[in-house]
Write a protein that holds these residues in place. Structure first.
Motif, PDB file in Angstrom:
ATOM      1  N   VAL A 112       0.818  -1.057  -0.086  1.00 24.23           N
ATOM      2  CA  VAL A 112       0.100  -0.233  -0.115  1.00 24.23           C
ATOM      3  C   VAL A 112       0.827   1.314   0.108  1.00 24.23           C
ATOM      4  O   VAL A 112       1.994   1.066   0.348  1.00 24.23           O
ATOM      5  CB  VAL A 112      -1.131  -0.082   1.227  1.00 24.23           C
ATOM      6  N   LYS A 113       0.304   2.205  -0.478  1.00 22.42           N
ATOM      7  CA  LYS A 113       1.018   3.488  -0.337  1.00 22.42           C
ATOM      8  C   LYS A 113       0.334   4.539   0.634  1.00 22.42           C
ATOM      9  O   LYS A 113      -0.634   4.752   0.622  1.00 22.42           O
ATOM     10  CB  LYS A 113       0.779   4.361  -1.640  1.00 22.42           C
ATOM     11  N   LEU A 114       1.342   4.994   1.376  1.00 16.84           N
ATOM     12  CA  LEU A 114       0.883   5.667   2.662  1.00 16.84           C
ATOM     13  C   LEU A 114       0.424   7.116   2.025  1.00 16.84           C
ATOM     14  O   LEU A 114       1.148   7.486   1.007  1.00 16.84           O
ATOM     15  CB  LEU A 114       1.802   5.936   3.633  1.00 16.84           C
ATOM     16  N   LEU A 115      -0.477   7.843   2.511  1.00 17.07           N
ATOM     17  CA  LEU A 115      -0.807   9.304   2.004  1.00 17.07           C
ATOM     18  C   LEU A 115      -0.430  10.241   2.822  1.00 17.07           C
ATOM     19  O   LEU A 115      -0.530  10.364   4.184  1.00 17.07           O
ATOM     20  CB  LEU A 115      -2.462   9.316   1.930  1.00 17.07           C
ATOM     21  N   GLU A 116       0.653  11.176   2.099  1.00  9.82           N
ATOM     22  CA  GLU A 116       1.126  12.327   2.921  1.00  9.82           C
ATOM     23  C   GLU A 116       0.008  13.465   3.156  1.00  9.82           C
ATOM     24  O   GLU A 116      -0.046  14.142   3.985  1.00  9.82           O
ATOM     25  CB  GLU A 116       2.351  12.977   2.211  1.00  9.82           C
ATOM     26  N   LYS A 117      -0.988  13.504   2.145  1.00  8.47           N
ATOM     27  CA  LYS A 117      -1.950  14.283   2.093  1.00  8.47           C
ATOM     28  C   LYS A 117      -3.290  13.715   1.587  1.00  8.47           C
ATOM     29  O   LYS A 117      -3.056  13.121   0.424  1.00  8.47           O
ATOM     30  CB  LYS A 117      -1.647  15.582   1.304  1.00  8.47           C
ATOM     31  N   VAL A 118      -4.381  13.866   2.279  1.00 10.43           N
ATOM     32  CA  VAL A 118      -5.343  13.233   1.627  1.00 10.43           C
ATOM     33  C   VAL A 118      -6.454  14.162   0.715  1.00 10.43           C
ATOM     34  O   VAL A 118      -6.716  15.110   1.392  1.00 10.43           O
ATOM     35  CB  VAL A 118      -6.596  12.797   2.791  1.00 10.43           C
ATOM     36  N   GLY A 119      -6.799  13.705  -0.483  1.00  9.69           N
ATOM     37  CA  GLY A 119      -7.317  14.691  -1.178  1.00  9.69           C
ATOM     38  C   GLY A 119      -9.128  14.647  -1.012  1.00  9.69           C
ATOM     39  O   GLY A 119      -9.490  14.115   0.006  1.00  9.69           O
ATOM     40  N   ASP A 120      -9.638  14.788  -2.094  1.00 14.93           N
ATOM     41  CA  ASP A 120     -11.115  14.630  -2.003  1.00 14.93           C
ATOM     42  C   ASP A 120     -11.580  13.030  -2.194  1.00 14.93           C
ATOM     43  O   ASP A 120     -10.806  12.217  -2.081  1.00 14.93           O
ATOM     44  CB  ASP A 120     -11.814  15.415  -2.982  1.00 14.93           C
ATOM     45  N   VAL A 121     -13.090  12.917  -2.016  1.00 18.32           N
ATOM     46  CA  VAL A 121     -13.522  11.741  -2.149  1.00 18.32           C
ATOM     47  C   VAL A 121     -13.133  10.751  -3.444  1.00 18.32           C
ATOM     48  O   VAL A 121     -13.146   9.481  -3.379  1.00 18.32           O
ATOM     49  CB  VAL A 121     -15.230  11.433  -2.057  1.00 18.32           C
ATOM     50  N   LYS A 122     -12.870  11.646  -4.463  1.00 24.34           N
ATOM     51  CA  LYS A 122     -12.258  10.831  -5.534  1.00 24.34           C
ATOM     52  C   LYS A 122     -10.662  10.726  -5.737  1.00 24.34           C
ATOM     53  O   LYS A 122     -10.367  10.112  -6.655  1.00 24.34           O
ATOM     54  CB  LYS A 122     -12.735  11.671  -6.936  1.00 24.34           C
ATOM     55  N   GLY A 123     -10.131  11.007  -4.599  1.00 25.17           N
ATOM     56  CA  GLY A 123      -8.625  11.059  -4.793  1.00 25.17           C
ATOM     57  C   GLY A 123      -7.747  11.872  -5.088  1.00 25.17           C
ATOM     58  O   GLY A 123      -6.660  11.991  -5.380  1.00 25.17           O
ATOM     59  N   GLU A 124      -8.643  13.022  -5.923  1.00 24.29           N
ATOM     60  CA  GLU A 124      -8.184  14.237  -6.255  1.00 24.29           C
ATOM     61  C   GLU A 124      -7.387  14.840  -5.229  1.00 24.29           C
ATOM     62  O   GLU A 124      -8.068  15.627  -4.236  1.00 24.29           O
ATOM     63  CB  GLU A 124      -8.990  15.123  -7.218  1.00 24.29           C
ATOM     64  N   GLY A 125      -5.782  15.304  -5.533  1.00 23.22           N
ATOM     65  CA  GLY A 125      -5.362  16.156  -4.435  1.00 23.22           C
ATOM     66  C   GLY A 125      -4.566  15.123  -3.401  1.00 23.22           C
ATOM     67  O   GLY A 125      -3.799  15.574  -2.700  1.00 23.22           O
ATOM     68  N   ASN A 126      -4.698  13.892  -3.677  1.00 18.53           N
ATOM     69  CA  ASN A 126      -3.777  12.740  -2.629  1.00 18.53           C
ATOM     70  C   ASN A 126      -2.539  13.191  -3.048  1.00 18.53           C
ATOM     71  O   ASN A 126      -1.992  13.109  -4.264  1.00 18.53           O
ATOM     72  CB  ASN A 126      -4.338  11.307  -3.019  1.00 18.53           C
ATOM     73  N   VAL A 127      -1.592  13.031  -2.107  1.00 18.21           N
ATOM     74  CA  VAL A 127      -0.085  13.024  -2.048  1.00 18.21           C
ATOM     75  C   VAL A 127       0.461  11.786  -1.434  1.00 18.21           C
ATOM     76  O   VAL A 127       0.334  11.517  -0.220  1.00 18.21           O
ATOM     77  CB  VAL A 127       0.493  14.096  -1.568  1.00 18.21           C
ATOM     78  N   GLU A 128       0.890  10.700  -2.470  1.00 19.73           N
ATOM     79  CA  GLU A 128       1.272   9.405  -2.021  1.00 19.73           C
ATOM     80  C   GLU A 128       2.649   9.442  -1.566  1.00 19.73           C
ATOM     81  O   GLU A 128       3.651  10.254  -1.846  1.00 19.73           O
ATOM     82  CB  GLU A 128       1.069   8.426  -3.218  1.00 19.73           C
ATOM     83  N   GLY A 129       3.045   8.652  -0.476  1.00 22.64           N
ATOM     84  CA  GLY A 129       4.265   8.567   0.209  1.00 22.64           C
ATOM     85  C   GLY A 129       4.897   7.293   0.128  1.00 22.64           C
ATOM     86  O   GLY A 129       4.634   6.492  -1.057  1.00 22.64           O
ATOM     87  N   GLU A 130       5.392   6.753   1.123  1.00 27.40           N
ATOM     88  CA  GLU A 130       6.149   5.480   1.443  1.00 27.40           C
ATOM     89  C   GLU A 130       5.324   4.342   0.967  1.00 27.40           C
ATOM     90  O   GLU A 130       4.063   4.342   1.362  1.00 27.40           O
ATOM     91  CB  GLU A 130       6.583   5.672   2.652  1.00 27.40           C
ATOM     92  N   THR A 131       5.631   3.343   0.456  1.00 31.29           N
ATOM     93  CA  THR A 131       5.250   2.037   0.407  1.00 31.29           C
ATOM     94  C   THR A 131       5.409   1.116   1.319  1.00 31.29           C
ATOM     95  O   THR A 131       6.476   1.169   1.889  1.00 31.29           O
ATOM     96  CB  THR A 131       5.531   1.373  -0.953  1.00 31.29           C
ATOM     97  N   LYS A 132       4.357   0.594   1.752  1.00 37.99           N
ATOM     98  CA  LYS A 132       4.364  -0.362   3.039  1.00 37.99           C
ATOM     99  C   LYS A 132       3.901  -1.740   2.662  1.00 37.99           C
ATOM    100  O   LYS A 132       2.796  -2.009   2.040  1.00 37.99           O
ATOM    101  CB  LYS A 132       3.767   0.128   4.432  1.00 37.99           C
ATOM    102  N   LYS A 133       4.280  -2.885   3.215  1.00 36.82           N
ATOM    103  CA  LYS A 133       3.591  -4.126   3.105  1.00 36.82           C
ATOM    104  C   LYS A 133       2.596  -4.294   4.278  1.00 36.82           C
ATOM    105  O   LYS A 133       2.884  -3.672   5.336  1.00 36.82           O
ATOM    106  CB  LYS A 133       4.557  -5.247   3.237  1.00 36.82           C
ATOM    107  N   ALA A 134       1.473  -4.734   3.864  1.00 35.16           N
ATOM    108  CA  ALA A 134       0.395  -4.913   4.944  1.00 35.16           C
ATOM    109  C   ALA A 134      -0.412  -6.011   4.339  1.00 35.16           C
ATOM    110  O   ALA A 134      -0.410  -6.607   3.249  1.00 35.16           O
ATOM    111  CB  ALA A 134      -0.533  -3.904   4.923  1.00 35.16           C
ATOM    112  N   GLU A 135      -1.187  -6.731   5.380  1.00 38.47           N
ATOM    113  CA  GLU A 135      -2.294  -7.673   4.980  1.00 38.47           C
ATOM    114  C   GLU A 135      -3.709  -7.135   4.628  1.00 38.47           C
ATOM    115  O   GLU A 135      -3.890  -6.104   5.476  1.00 38.47           O
ATOM    116  CB  GLU A 135      -2.224  -8.671   6.390  1.00 38.47           C
TER     117      GLU A 135
END
Length: 187
Positions: A112-135
């Motif tokens: 998964v990609k952690l979000l440094e900034k959360v955009g709107d409900v459609k994901g516009e404005g999301n700023v993706e950061g670090e990748t992490k493994k998760a279940e």
């Protein structure tokens, strides 16, 4: 009763605890606490064990489960799913989550990609950061006909259903401890 020998080890974070990506009811910490600790209002010491960070899971789509309050995800290269990256989960937490999710789901390891900034409900404005493994709990292919063609809505869940899901005991009504989520072996 769940046979713990049948459950494969899960992805572990550096601090010796599990990590997961939640994309439905468990995105709400009170629901997570109700499932894992049988109460939504846990002591600060328990809350301090867990972090919930907004994240994106690429390559999947989230849809409503017909007749249910919760969603399922299935692989779909053209989509991304917004959710929460949770850390600090224990073996006991994972066992409760496996029972809660049940045989409709398969627990598998994803990135998964952690979000440094959360955009709107459609994901516009999301700023993706670090990748992490998760279940994550992926809807079992044998049950995909139970999924609707529309997206599950977190705000609708909060408004109309959440109060019921944060009552002790309710979350396990209908759960079969003999039919937990299957665990896909890590690659």
């Amino acid at each position: 009763m769940v046979n713990l020998e049948d459950i494969q080890p899960s992805v572990q974070a550096d601090e010796g605890t599990h990590t997961a990506f939640f994309y439905g009811t468990l995105m709400v910490p009170d629901v997570f606490y109700t499932v894992c600790y049988n109460q939504s209002n846990v002591p600060p010491e328990i809350k301090a064990l867990h972090t919930f960070t907004p994240a994106i899971l690429p390559g999947y789509i989230r849809r409503r489960v017909r007749g249910a309050d919760y969603p399922g995800i299935t692989p779909d290269k053209g989509h991304k799913v917004f959710g929460m990256y949770a850390s600090g989960l224990t073996n006991a937490n994972m066992n409760k989550l496996d029972i809660f999710e049940g045989g409709q789901y398969v627990r598998k390891t994803v990135e998964v990609k952690l979000l440094e900034k959360v955009g709107d409900v459609k994901g516009e404005g999301n700023v993706e950061g670090e990748t992490k493994k998760a279940e994550v709990y992926v809807f079992h292919p044998d049950h995909e006909d139970e999924l609707e063609d529309r997206e599950w809505d977190l705000e609708e869940f909060r408004r109309e259903k959440m109060q019921r899901w944060t009552r002790a005991g309710y979350v396990f009504d209908g759960c079969d401890p003999n039919d937990p989520a299957k665990v896909e072996a890590a690659v």
